[in-house]
Design a protein around this motif. Structure first.
Motif, mmCIF file in Angstrom:
data_model
loop_
_atom_site.group_PDB
_atom_site.id
_atom_site.type_symbol
_atom_site.label_atom_id
_atom_site.label_comp_id
_atom_site.label_asym_id
_atom_site.label_seq_id
_atom_site.Cartn_x
_atom_site.Cartn_y
_atom_site.Cartn_z
ATOM 1 N N VAL A 132 0.841 -1.200 0.000
ATOM 2 C CA VAL A 132 0.000 0.000 0.000
ATOM 3 C C VAL A 132 0.874 1.246 0.000
ATOM 4 C CG1 VAL A 132 -1.708 1.320 1.303
ATOM 5 C CG2 VAL A 132 -1.930 -1.164 1.107
ATOM 6 N N ARG A 133 1.880 1.277 0.872
ATOM 7 C CA ARG A 133 2.768 2.435 0.921
ATOM 8 C C ARG A 133 3.524 2.600 -0.394
ATOM 9 N NH1 ARG A 133 6.523 1.039 5.259
ATOM 10 N NH2 ARG A 133 5.390 -0.885 5.676
ATOM 11 N N TYR A 134 3.875 1.493 -1.004
ATOM 12 C CA TYR A 134 4.599 1.520 -2.268
ATOM 13 C C TYR A 134 3.763 2.188 -3.360
ATOM 14 C CZ TYR A 134 7.549 -0.550 -6.010
ATOM 15 O OH TYR A 134 8.377 -0.768 -7.081
ATOM 16 N N GLY A 135 2.535 1.731 -3.534
ATOM 17 C CA GLY A 135 1.692 2.255 -4.599
ATOM 18 C C GLY A 135 1.262 3.686 -4.382
ATOM 19 N N VAL A 136 0.841 4.018 -3.158
ATOM 20 C CA VAL A 136 0.384 5.380 -2.891
ATOM 21 C C VAL A 136 1.532 6.367 -3.055
ATOM 22 C CG1 VAL A 136 -0.600 6.926 -1.152
ATOM 23 C CG2 VAL A 136 -1.461 4.583 -1.357
ATOM 24 N N SER A 137 2.729 5.992 -2.610
ATOM 25 C CA SER A 137 3.871 6.911 -2.734
ATOM 26 C C SER A 137 4.265 7.137 -4.188
ATOM 27 C CB SER A 137 5.069 6.392 -1.929
ATOM 28 O OG SER A 137 5.537 5.162 -2.450
ATOM 29 N N GLN A 138 4.093 6.129 -5.053
ATOM 30 C CA GLN A 138 4.334 6.335 -6.488
ATOM 31 C C GLN A 138 3.414 7.422 -7.034
ATOM 32 O OE1 GLN A 138 3.826 2.582 -8.577
ATOM 33 N NE2 GLN A 138 4.712 1.511 -6.823
ATOM 34 N N ALA A 139 2.134 7.337 -6.647
ATOM 35 C CA ALA A 139 1.171 8.329 -7.111
ATOM 36 C C ALA A 139 1.509 9.713 -6.567
ATOM 37 C CB ALA A 139 -0.241 7.912 -6.704
ATOM 38 N N LEU A 140 1.940 9.767 -5.316
ATOM 39 C CA LEU A 140 2.305 11.056 -4.723
ATOM 40 C C LEU A 140 3.523 11.663 -5.415
ATOM 41 C CD1 LEU A 140 1.766 10.221 -0.938
ATOM 42 C CD2 LEU A 140 0.385 11.762 -2.353
ATOM 43 N N LEU A 141 4.491 10.830 -5.803
ATOM 44 C CA LEU A 141 5.661 11.333 -6.533
ATOM 45 C C LEU A 141 5.236 11.860 -7.902
ATOM 46 C CD1 LEU A 141 8.700 11.764 -6.769
ATOM 47 C CD2 LEU A 141 8.897 9.405 -7.611
ATOM 48 N N ALA A 142 4.357 11.136 -8.582
ATOM 49 C CA ALA A 142 3.882 11.589 -9.892
ATOM 50 C C ALA A 142 3.128 12.905 -9.761
ATOM 51 C CB ALA A 142 2.992 10.523 -10.517
ATOM 52 N N ALA A 143 2.342 13.057 -8.702
ATOM 53 C CA ALA A 143 1.587 14.294 -8.486
ATOM 54 C C ALA A 143 2.532 15.469 -8.254
ATOM 55 C CB ALA A 143 0.639 14.118 -7.302
ATOM 56 N N ALA A 144 3.539 15.270 -7.418
ATOM 57 C CA ALA A 144 4.484 16.350 -7.113
ATOM 58 C C ALA A 144 5.278 16.746 -8.351
ATOM 59 C CB ALA A 144 5.422 15.919 -5.992
ATOM 60 N N ALA A 145 5.729 15.769 -9.122
ATOM 61 C CA ALA A 145 6.498 16.070 -10.332
ATOM 62 C C ALA A 145 5.641 16.829 -11.342
ATOM 63 C CB ALA A 145 7.027 14.780 -10.951
ATOM 64 N N HIS A 146 4.391 16.411 -11.478
ATOM 65 C CA HIS A 146 3.485 17.125 -12.387
ATOM 66 C C HIS A 146 3.286 18.558 -11.920
ATOM 67 C CE1 HIS A 146 0.089 18.168 -14.862
ATOM 68 N NE2 HIS A 146 -0.679 18.341 -13.799
ATOM 69 N N GLY A 147 3.056 18.730 -10.619
ATOM 70 C CA GLY A 147 2.855 20.067 -10.090
ATOM 71 C C GLY A 147 4.074 20.960 -10.234
ATOM 72 N N ASN A 148 5.254 20.350 -10.167
ATOM 73 C CA ASN A 148 6.504 21.113 -10.286
ATOM 74 C C ASN A 148 6.966 21.277 -11.731
ATOM 75 O OD1 ASN A 148 6.726 21.369 -7.487
ATOM 76 N ND2 ASN A 148 7.873 19.443 -7.284
ATOM 77 N N GLY A 149 6.295 20.576 -12.660
ATOM 78 C CA GLY A 149 6.686 20.661 -14.067
ATOM 79 C C GLY A 149 8.036 20.064 -14.357
ATOM 80 N N GLU A 150 8.350 18.921 -13.756
ATOM 81 C CA GLU A 150 9.656 18.294 -13.931
ATOM 82 C C GLU A 150 9.523 16.777 -13.881
ATOM 83 O OE1 GLU A 150 11.866 19.903 -10.672
ATOM 84 O OE2 GLU A 150 10.805 18.731 -9.160
ATOM 85 N N THR A 151 10.605 16.061 -14.138
ATOM 86 C CA THR A 151 10.576 14.607 -14.085
ATOM 87 C C THR A 151 10.475 14.128 -12.641
ATOM 88 O OG1 THR A 151 12.982 14.381 -13.925
ATOM 89 C CG2 THR A 151 12.028 14.444 -16.149
ATOM 90 N N ARG A 152 9.984 12.905 -12.497
ATOM 91 C CA ARG A 152 9.923 12.320 -11.153
ATOM 92 C C ARG A 152 11.323 12.128 -10.574
ATOM 93 N NH1 ARG A 152 6.020 7.411 -12.673
ATOM 94 N NH2 ARG A 152 6.719 8.010 -14.763
ATOM 95 N N ALA A 153 12.289 11.842 -11.429
ATOM 96 C CA ALA A 153 13.674 11.699 -10.952
ATOM 97 C C ALA A 153 14.160 12.995 -10.331
ATOM 98 C CB ALA A 153 14.590 11.270 -12.101
ATOM 99 N N ARG A 154 13.842 14.119 -10.967
ATOM 100 C CA ARG A 154 14.294 15.412 -10.460
ATOM 101 C C ARG A 154 13.596 15.740 -9.141
ATOM 102 N NH1 ARG A 154 18.720 17.907 -11.468
ATOM 103 N NH2 ARG A 154 18.451 17.171 -13.609
ATOM 104 N N THR A 155 12.293 15.473 -9.051
ATOM 105 C CA THR A 155 11.566 15.741 -7.803
ATOM 106 C C THR A 155 12.122 14.902 -6.667
ATOM 107 O OG1 THR A 155 9.522 16.355 -8.955
ATOM 108 C CG2 THR A 155 9.299 15.588 -6.694
ATOM 109 N N LEU A 156 12.368 13.618 -6.942
ATOM 110 C CA LEU A 156 12.885 12.744 -5.890
ATOM 111 C C LEU A 156 14.312 13.128 -5.513
ATOM 112 C CD1 LEU A 156 12.307 10.323 -4.069
ATOM 113 C CD2 LEU A 156 13.180 8.837 -5.883
ATOM 114 N N ALA A 157 15.126 13.494 -6.480
ATOM 115 C CA ALA A 157 16.497 13.913 -6.179
ATOM 116 C C ALA A 157 16.500 15.143 -5.275
ATOM 117 C CB ALA A 157 17.262 14.205 -7.469
ATOM 118 N N ASP A 158 15.605 16.077 -5.534
ATOM 119 C CA ASP A 158 15.505 17.258 -4.674
ATOM 120 C C ASP A 158 15.103 16.863 -3.262
ATOM 121 O OD1 ASP A 158 16.237 18.881 -6.751
ATOM 122 O OD2 ASP A 158 14.198 19.542 -7.231
ATOM 123 N N HIS A 159 14.190 15.913 -3.154
ATOM 124 C CA HIS A 159 13.754 15.439 -1.829
ATOM 125 C C HIS A 159 14.895 14.760 -1.081
ATOM 126 C CE1 HIS A 159 11.285 13.545 1.279
ATOM 127 N NE2 HIS A 159 11.808 12.383 0.936
#
Length: 423
Positions: A132-159
């Motif tokens: 459950v944590r695995y799947g929900v966190s994937q969606a949360l990463l995709a949401a943040a990257a979309h909101g930031n206008g960048e790749t998920r790799a870039r959002t996660l690297a910043d985190h």
């Protein structure tokens, strides 16, 4: 941008759930199925269809992003969470998780995954099921990257505070039981790490380990025939603890060291690493056995790397194996880490040590989770990343390799756009 709605949809995964304990206890293959009774809690048969639970987040700008809750093929074994049933956890996501996340800012990835990690689980468990944590966190990463206008790799690297990779991370192909044909496919495509091999029984390994040794020699010969010029793939074989079943403890005795030396000789010029050489039933015991074997191989100058898998599931497990120097490589088994950010943190924990991080997972994932993990690999510049889902090889390799190439191309384009704007 807000998370407006959380939705869960039972779906299918890329492979099957297998009762590893039943297989190691003697369940025999009957075609693609297994004959025998399951022994691990939750299983109704030794092999069952894999399940997933897709989590969708509707965002306030009209975009919908998703992640997939899924669990490893050998669920319930080696200290892992119990067998994942999508139907059971659908209401957990749509009720408890939705209540916690709906209305929150979509771009606050760190805050949102912290909220998810703090939620208590079912049946008195401290946290929600890892899937459950695995799947929900994937969606949360995709949401943040979309909101930031960048790749998920870039959002996660910043985190995480990391510098992302600038080239695709080496992909590790897995063959399944079709270990000859699929290995040849990998060689023709020039895959840098291969072939997994699936040596999960004494019958396959050989009563004295001869089956694995002969296979390594075949890989070496065939790679020179089929691969591109100067092709020297890393050989990675998963033995599911069966070497321990064949030889037994102590693992620093000459007989065991000599066997690993024979594997190194069969590999020739190819680097070779053996995953899960034994499974002794607990984390502390596994660390002791792995350290014993690694020290013995080092003292004898045997150039075979050991990969930790069994009993190395959670972030805390990864820390324990790395701190003890119990392996040359640790598999960060993404579904077992729970939140996807924990996989990134586990890879980071290996920095500055002599232990390398293999961002793994399972054939029993989905395209959605595999694509998300490709971004974790880039964000952390992992040592290698698993081709997934499925056991056909080609599809999983295409999914992971292409996702990394697309993400890197987008980052390059974004940098060019910013440079032009600055001028």
């Amino acid at each position: 941008m807000r998370i407006e709605r959380v939705r869960a949809v039972p779906t299918v995964s890329g492979f099957f759930f297998d009762d590893q304990r039943a297989i190691k206890a003697g369940a025999t293959q009957d075609g693609f199925a297994y004959d025998g009774d399951p022994v691990t809690e939750g299983f109704d048969a030794v092999r069952e269809a894999g399940e997933a639970l897709t989590v969708e987040l509707d965002l306030s700008d009209g975009r919908t992003v998703s992640g997939d809750c899924c669990a490893v093929q050998y669920s319930g074994a080696g200290g892992r969470d119990p067998l994942f049933r999508a139907e059971r956890y659908e209401p957990v996501v749509e009720d408890r998780v939705a209540e916690a996340l709906e209305g929150r800012s979509a771009t606050e990835f760190g805050t949102n995954v912290a909220e998810l990690a703090a939620m208590p689980g079912e049946d008195g468990r401290e946290q929600l099921h890892t899937a459950v944590r695995y799947g929900v966190s994937q969606a949360l990463l995709a949401a943040a990257a979309h909101g930031n206008g960048e790749t998920r790799a870039r959002t996660l690297a910043d985190h995480l505070g990391t510098t992302p990779a600038t080239e695709p991370v080496p992909v590790f192909g897995q063959s399944g039981d079709d270990r000859y044909v699929n290995a040849e496919k990998m060689m023709i495509k020039g895959v840098p790490v291969l072939p997994h091999g699936l040596f999960n029984s004494v019958e396959k390994l050989g009563g004295e380990g001869e089956g694995l040794r002969e296979y390594v020699a075949w890989l070496t010969e065939r790679a020179s025939e089929l691969g591109p010029p100067d092709y020297r793939p890393r050989l990675h074989l998963d033995v599911y603890g069966v070497i321990g079943d064949v030889f037994g403890a102590p693992y620093d005795r000459a007989e065991v060291v000599d066997y690993f030396q024979s594997l190194a000789e069969a590999a020739g010029e190819h680097p070779i690493q053996i995953e899960g050489p034994m499974d002794v039933g607990g984390r502390a015991e596994q660390i002791h056995a792995m350290t014993e074997l690694r020290d013995a191989l080092g003292d004898a100058g045997v150039d075979v790397d050991l990969v930790a898998d069994e009993w190395c599931n959670t972030f805390e497990d990864v820390q324990a194996f790395v701190d003890a120097g119990a392996a040359d490589v640790v598999q960060v088994k993404t579904p077992d880490l729970g939140g996807i950010q924990r996989s990134g943190e586990a890879v980071r924990y290996c920095e500055g040590t002599d232990v390398r991080a293999y961002l793994g997972g399972t054939c029993n994932e989905t395209v959605t989770s595999a694509r998300a993990c490709a971004h974790v690999a880039l964000a952390t510049d992992a040592f290698q990343v698993l081709a997934k889902p499925g056991m056909g090889f080609d599809e999983g390799y295409m999914v992971v390799e292409n996702e990394m190439r697309r993400a890197l191309a987008r980052d390059d384009a974004d940098r060019t756009t910013r440079a032009v704007a600055d001028d």
